[in-house]
Design a protein around this motif. Structure first.
Motif, short mmCIF file in Angstrom:
data_model
loop_
_atom_site.label_atom_id
_atom_site.label_comp_id
_atom_site.label_asym_id
_atom_site.label_seq_id
_atom_site.Cartn_x
_atom_site.Cartn_y
_atom_site.Cartn_z
N VAL A 1 0.80 -1.10 0.00
CA VAL A 1 -0.08 -0.18 0.13
C VAL A 1 0.90 1.06 0.00
CG1 VAL A 1 -1.72 1.37 1.23
CG2 VAL A 1 -1.72 -1.08 1.09
N TYR B 1 1.87 4.91 0.76
CA TYR B 1 1.37 5.67 1.90
C TYR B 1 2.33 7.16 1.67
CZ TYR B 1 0.70 7.11 6.91
OH TYR B 1 0.51 7.54 8.07
N ASP C 1 -5.60 2.77 -4.21
CA ASP C 1 -5.89 3.55 -2.91
C ASP C 1 -4.16 4.00 -2.57
OD1 ASP C 1 -8.09 2.82 -2.87
OD2 ASP C 1 -8.11 1.32 -1.15
N ALA D 1 -2.79 5.73 0.89
CA ALA D 1 -2.75 6.20 2.15
C ALA D 1 -2.00 7.36 2.29
CB ALA D 1 -2.25 5.22 3.32
N VAL E 1 -3.69 1.66 8.42
CA VAL E 1 -3.51 0.80 7.13
C VAL E 1 -3.32 -0.69 7.44
CG1 VAL E 1 -1.75 0.32 5.34
CG2 VAL E 1 -2.29 2.79 5.73
N LYS F 1 -6.77 -1.99 8.13
CA LYS F 1 -7.77 -1.80 7.21
C LYS F 1 -7.36 -2.77 5.97
CE LYS F 1 -10.47 1.12 3.91
NZ LYS F 1 -10.86 2.60 3.71
N TYR F 2 -6.18 -2.75 5.88
CA TYR F 2 -5.55 -3.36 4.38
C TYR F 2 -5.05 -4.60 4.59
CZ TYR F 2 -6.51 0.88 2.00
OH TYR F 2 -7.22 1.95 1.55
N ASN F 3 -4.45 -5.20 5.81
CA ASN F 3 -3.65 -6.30 6.18
C ASN F 3 -2.44 -6.25 4.95
OD1 ASN F 3 -3.08 -8.91 7.33
ND2 ASN F 3 -4.18 -9.95 5.71
N ALA F 4 -1.87 -5.40 4.79
CA ALA F 4 -0.97 -5.11 3.76
C ALA F 4 0.35 -5.82 4.29
CB ALA F 4 -0.46 -3.68 3.71
N GLU G 1 -11.08 -5.41 -4.83
CA GLU G 1 -9.77 -5.95 -3.86
C GLU G 1 -9.01 -4.75 -3.41
OE1 GLU G 1 -7.47 -8.48 -6.48
OE2 GLU G 1 -8.77 -10.28 -6.05
N LYS G 2 -8.98 -4.58 -2.11
CA LYS G 2 -8.10 -3.46 -1.47
C LYS G 2 -6.82 -3.57 -1.95
CE LYS G 2 -10.94 -3.06 2.57
NZ LYS G 2 -11.15 -3.25 3.82
N ILE G 3 -6.12 -4.56 -2.27
CA ILE G 3 -4.80 -4.80 -2.82
C ILE G 3 -5.01 -5.69 -3.71
CG2 ILE G 3 -2.72 -5.27 -2.22
CD1 ILE G 3 -2.94 -4.63 0.52
#
Length: 459
Positions: free
Chosen positions: A38, A40, A64, A66, A90, A93-96, A217-219
């Motif tokens: 993600v 940022y 997205d 951040a 992050v 919310k995203y489990n990055a 899909e968020k990521i």
């Protein structure tokens, strides 16, 4: 013969429609090419909003970005608390797998020490599965989007790459720079056809050009695998694109060479016959494998197309603008096909553009082109009125000039906002060169038909 760099010296200090984009924007694109990452931005919310919109317009994919969302208060007291809170948000919310943190003008100006703040964060947060945190310094006032992109690739290598003592394979690293997802897919296919275990960093072929999904899909899937970045020190070689970029003191490829003794092969973007020949010859040498037959056939068809198109293109004049290495690659290609580059322009100011242009054109052109660094589109327009080119070659930011002067615009690179499919545009290797050649010839023919009082149905 030697190209000379001209830095315009106008009687004003403003920039009108810059021929470059901002440094953290390039960082966001590069981070997007890492698995589970993600992007940022440590700065104000407006930066992230602008960059999301700009990237979406070209790639036509959601992204997205951040933000630590700093306000006036944080500009005075520092943005550390917001940086840490944002990273936690992050994570939740995203489990990055990776959070790619790039600074902006605001946080660089107030002097936030991001590496120190991240060290504090790691000590303060006892999360069991804390993602990898990669940070890079990218204030817009110190460079272009390409510098931000390359700085991010180097930071990812610096902070993630290693050397595994029990590695089963010795891959080849490929650092292609900011090319289209279509180009990345083409490069990966070439490596596969050579039967190479290749690591492409960054890999935006899926993350910024994904198939349709039933659920958001968020990521997105894809990107260079973290495990692959961590084994880049085991590679038998690193191939790095960019004639001007590779002249800089510190690149990702040079870092791998100095830290892990991985042989470094700097190359120009493989656009055109000769630069693509160099790319394939390097692959043959490194892999000790002959070029696959399919690419020999592609090359032969391209040579045939060069011959067929010569009558349309010889002696035409072109202005090439955009990021430095793409300008070099397109200039090399145009010179090969008989088009005379009369102006090579960029908003960057590496100081290497003229040297790189000379390296790829000295034995082709009878006179060097005018090379301008640190230039904007107002100044480019002034030059064009004197040079009277037949073509403009660059991003869609040159469209107002093209429209005003009725000069065909060949859209290449990033960004392309006013045409569809910019993320799939092929620029590289024999296939990409063939596509560019067809586009250029057809633009010349279309202009000839449009300007004719009777029109031509057969040319």
């Amino acid at each position: 013969m030697k190209s000379t760099t001209k830095t315009p010296t106008p009687s004003y200090v403003s920039t009108t429609n810059a021929c470059k984009l901002c440094k953290p924007l390039g960082a966001c694109i590069a981070f997007r090419g890492i698995e589970g990452c993600v992007p940022y931005l440590h700065g104000s919310q407006g930066c992230a909003t602008y960059m999301r919109r700009y990237i979406i317009s070209h790639f036509r994919e959601p992204i997205d970005i951040a933000s630590s969302s700093l306000s006036e208060k944080h500009a005075v007291y520092g943005g550390g608390p917001n940086l840490k809170k944002g990273i936690i948000n992050v994570i939740n919310k995203y489990n990055a797998k990776v959070v790619g943190i790039a600074t902006t003008c605001l946080t660089e100006t107030i002097g936030d020490d991001v590496p120190m703040l991240l060290k504090e964060f790691r000590q303060e947060v006892s999360a069991e599965h804390l993602p990898l945190l990669v940070n890079v310094s990218t204030p817009s006032y110190s460079g272009t989007h390409m510098e931000g992109f390359h700085a991010t690739v180097r930071a990812a290598i610096d902070q993630l790459a290693g050397k595994q003592e029990t590695a089963e394979t010795t891959p080849i690293n490929l650092l292609p720079g900011l090319v289209s997802p279509g180009d990345i897919r083409h490069l990966k296919q070439i490596l596969e056809d050579f039967h190479i275990d290749g690591i492409v960093l960054p890999d935006i072929s899926e993350t910024l050009d994904a198939p349709a999904q039933l659920d958001y899909e968020k990521i997105p899937e894809g990107g260079t695998a973290i495990a692959d970045i961590q084994r880049m020190g085991n590679a038998r070689a690193t191939l790095e694109f960019g004639r001007t970029h590779c002249l800089s003191k510190s690149t990702g490829g040079k870092l791998l060479a100095s830290r892990f003794q991985v042989p470094h092969f700097p190359l120009g973007l493989p656009i055109g016959l000769r630069e693509t020949d160099r790319f394939f010859a390097t692959l043959e040498d490194v892999c000790n494998t002959a070029i696959p037959r399919k690419y020999e056939l592609d090359r032969g068809r391209l040579v045939d197309a060069y011959v067929d198109s010569h009558k349309y293109l010889f002696g035409k004049k072109a202005v090439v603008y955009g990021e430095e290495d793409l300008v070099v690659g397109m200039t090399a290609f145009l010179a090969e096909i008989g088009i005379v580059p009369v102006l090579c322009a960029t908003g960057g100011k590496s100081g290497h553009l003229a040297e790189a242009i000379a390296a790829v054109t000295d034995d082709i052109l009878s006179a060097p082109p005018l090379v301008c660094e640190n230039i904007d589109f107002y100044e480019i327009a002034e030059q064009i009125e004197t040079l009277a080119p037949d073509l403009l070659v660059g991003t869609s930011k040159g469209y107002p000039i093209s429209r005003k002067l009725n000069i065909p615009l060949i859209r290449v690179g990033f960004p392309i906002h006013d045409r569809f499919g910019g993320q799939r545009t092929l620029h590289l290797a024999y296939g990409g060169t063939q596509s560019l050649l067809d586009t250029i010839v057809n633009a010349i023919i279309e202009k000839k038909q449009a300007d004719s009082p009777i029109g031509y149905g057969y040319l």
